[in-house]
Scaffold this active site. Sequence first.
Site: not given
Length: 232
Positions: A22, A162, A173, A136, A97
């Site tokens: 996204k 992160r 998550r 990532r 969300r």
Amino acid sequence: MTESSVRSKIRLVLLGAPASGKGTQGQTLAAELGIPKISTGDMMRAARDAGTELGKLFDGIMSQGKLVPDDLVIRLVDERLAEPDAQRGFILDGFPRTVPQAEALDQLLASRGASINAAVNIATPRELLLERATLRRTDVRTGQIYHLKYNPPPDSAQLVHRDDDREETVRKRLDAYDAMTAALVPYYEGKGLLRHVDGVGSPVEVGRRIRSALSELTDGVSPNLRGGANEG
Ligand code: AMP
């Protein structure tokens, strides 16, 4: 219809689990359309980095992979959508969300005479999401997102991982996504706004699918959006 009036119609929601792409896709699309990409996760990380009281609260919740309470997120988005750049249109990344967030968004847009005109669901298998998130990295200077295996960074990049991209937190998550956010797929489907896009593939391939899914909205906006950025 003039270019600016077409562009002004684009108010887009990007749906997809953490690491579905996204952020990357939203960033490219927003730049091509000349509209802001609004990421509630980015706004919360900015508040955390600024060290505000609210930022500390967000940090505690984010690092556990949980969702920030709806009323706080809705307030953030309400204020952000009132800013001048968002009047041209926007791409929402990571918001809504939950169904109450989606309902609040519809209401606050309706009060301004506007509405969402498309929601794109980037569908990606869980194992691939896990691999993507844990590998990532973000370049702190440019904000550019890389993947150590699929989209390696240049040597000059200053990379950060992160905190919430650690495997255990990513699993939480993904669970939160399945429990709360997956319900947004039928929500937007019921409104006739949903477009499904296969999230397996390179960022360029997925980007091409998104552009094609949105072609009737974006035709006439930018030559780059027709058929993909790398094609005539
Ligand atoms: P993201 O960058 O979109 O993956 O968001 C990172 C984290 O910020 C999430 O795991 C949540 O803790 C929090 N967050 C971001 N957006 C929302 C939202 N719309 N509702 C609740 N929590 C959010």
